[in-house]
Design a protein around this motif. Sequence first.
Motif, short mmCIF file in Angstrom:
data_model
loop_
_atom_site.label_atom_id
_atom_site.label_comp_id
_atom_site.label_asym_id
_atom_site.label_seq_id
_atom_site.Cartn_x
_atom_site.Cartn_y
_atom_site.Cartn_z
N ASP A 179 -2.58 17.31 0.70
CA ASP A 179 -3.45 16.14 0.84
C ASP A 179 -3.09 15.04 -0.14
N ASN A 180 -2.00 15.22 -0.88
CA ASN A 180 -1.60 14.23 -1.87
C ASN A 180 -1.22 12.91 -1.20
N ARG A 181 -1.42 11.84 -1.94
CA ARG A 181 -1.00 10.53 -1.45
C ARG A 181 0.51 10.51 -1.32
N LYS A 182 1.00 9.76 -0.35
CA LYS A 182 2.44 9.76 -0.06
C LYS A 182 3.03 8.35 -0.16
N LEU A 183 4.23 8.30 -0.69
CA LEU A 183 5.09 7.12 -0.62
C LEU A 183 6.29 7.52 0.22
N VAL A 184 6.40 6.97 1.43
CA VAL A 184 7.49 7.30 2.34
C VAL A 184 8.62 6.29 2.15
N LEU A 185 9.83 6.77 2.04
CA LEU A 185 11.01 5.91 1.89
C LEU A 185 11.79 5.89 3.19
N GLU A 214 3.11 0.87 -10.36
CA GLU A 214 1.79 0.27 -10.53
C GLU A 214 0.98 0.31 -9.23
N PHE A 215 1.67 0.36 -8.08
CA PHE A 215 0.96 0.40 -6.81
C PHE A 215 0.45 1.81 -6.48
N ILE A 216 0.93 2.80 -7.21
CA ILE A 216 0.56 4.19 -6.92
C ILE A 216 -0.47 4.62 -7.95
N GLN A 217 -1.72 4.56 -7.58
CA GLN A 217 -2.79 4.83 -8.54
C GLN A 217 -3.26 6.28 -8.50
N ASP A 218 -3.16 6.90 -7.32
CA ASP A 218 -3.61 8.29 -7.21
C ASP A 218 -2.56 9.24 -7.77
N LYS A 219 -3.00 10.25 -8.48
CA LYS A 219 -2.08 11.24 -9.03
C LYS A 219 -2.61 12.62 -8.70
N PRO A 220 -1.73 13.57 -8.38
CA PRO A 220 -0.29 13.40 -8.18
C PRO A 220 0.01 12.78 -6.81
N PHE A 221 1.25 12.38 -6.60
CA PHE A 221 1.66 11.86 -5.31
C PHE A 221 3.03 12.41 -4.94
N GLU A 222 3.39 12.19 -3.68
CA GLU A 222 4.65 12.72 -3.16
C GLU A 222 5.51 11.58 -2.63
N ILE A 223 6.78 11.61 -2.99
CA ILE A 223 7.75 10.67 -2.42
C ILE A 223 8.48 11.40 -1.31
N VAL A 224 8.32 10.92 -0.09
CA VAL A 224 8.90 11.56 1.09
C VAL A 224 9.97 10.62 1.65
N GLU A 225 11.21 11.09 1.67
CA GLU A 225 12.30 10.22 2.15
C GLU A 225 12.78 10.66 3.52
N LEU A 226 12.78 9.74 4.47
CA LEU A 226 13.27 10.01 5.82
C LEU A 226 14.76 9.71 5.88
N GLY A 227 15.55 10.72 6.26
CA GLY A 227 17.01 10.52 6.32
C GLY A 227 17.60 10.38 4.94
N ALA A 228 17.41 11.37 4.10
CA ALA A 228 17.78 11.27 2.69
C ALA A 228 19.29 11.19 2.48
#
Length: 337
Positions: A159-165, A78-92
């Motif tokens: 340029d996609n919105r990012k969610l960094v983990l 619900e917090f991610i309104q822009d589409k598409p987006f990328e989930i970027v994980e540091l130290g996966a």
Amino acid sequence: MTYLVLDSIRNQTQDALKEQFAFDVLMGFSAPSKYLPSKYFYDAKGSKLFEQITGLEEYYPTRCEFEILSKVGSELAEFIQDKPFEIVELGAGDGCKTKVLLSKLLESTDAFSYIPIDISESAMADLIVSLKQSHPTLTTHGIVGDYFASIRHLENTSDNRKLVLLLGSNIGNFDFPSAKRFLHSIWKCLNHNDLLLIGFDLKKDIDVLTRAYNDKKGVTRAFNLNVLTRINNELDGEFDLNRFSHHGMYNPRHGAMESYLVSLEQQEVHIGALEKTFEFNPYEAIHLELSHKYLLSDMQKMANETGFNVLKNWQDSQGYFADGLWQVNKDFPESAY
């Protein structure tokens, strides 16, 4: 599903890595208070031992974060309104906890891709194979490289919105000034309103903390002593592991668990690659790791001081662990940092 090896990693030869290891050991053992950088825990054997640690009865962090991530997927979407987006994980790493989150998110939306980042090419290759089996419809593009080189690479390609983990309690391995520098560096690589999901091990009963770092089966002891085995194998060291003990303790002044190896007797240890012999006094300690613990108020303060707004905190049922969802605020003045 593919992965890219950045040139900064491809150009690191085994000889260069060994040279850096030797230099760090020399600096650590030559210091007034001996130490070894905690990054050297994670050779192949050390990584397998840590996987065993995460499954121990006493070691709560992995179990607690699994509980959180298994519940927050739909709410996080619900917090991610822009589409598409990328989930970027540091130290996966092996991505075991992340797969739970990805599955939950996919129940709400499929308008995202997953970009795991890890310094280890072998770990990345294993993760890509595993994701092909567990999440075959998920678009995945892995990057082998360090955190900041990888994020800067993404800046130039999307340029996609990012969610960094930044999951686990990795932020706890930094002292507070270093943690602030690290988080602000992430902030500089992201755009306004990008998101960071970050894990914090919370302050709790000291007996719970102590047991988690001194398990009954001795896996943590083996994990710490493996650093000496690595010196023996890679730098021609002559450590006798039976002459050292593992000691994990909580330092209430620092708010951190501290891990040490302690020499059980007067001894000298030669390291062939350094052409040097080091003296260890009885009960002299080698410092290996700090793992800072946080209050929710500490998390808020850390976010405020590094350019993030806290949107939500999730805790496990015992209140042992928290994952915070932070939003990048580019109105944050550089001068304030």
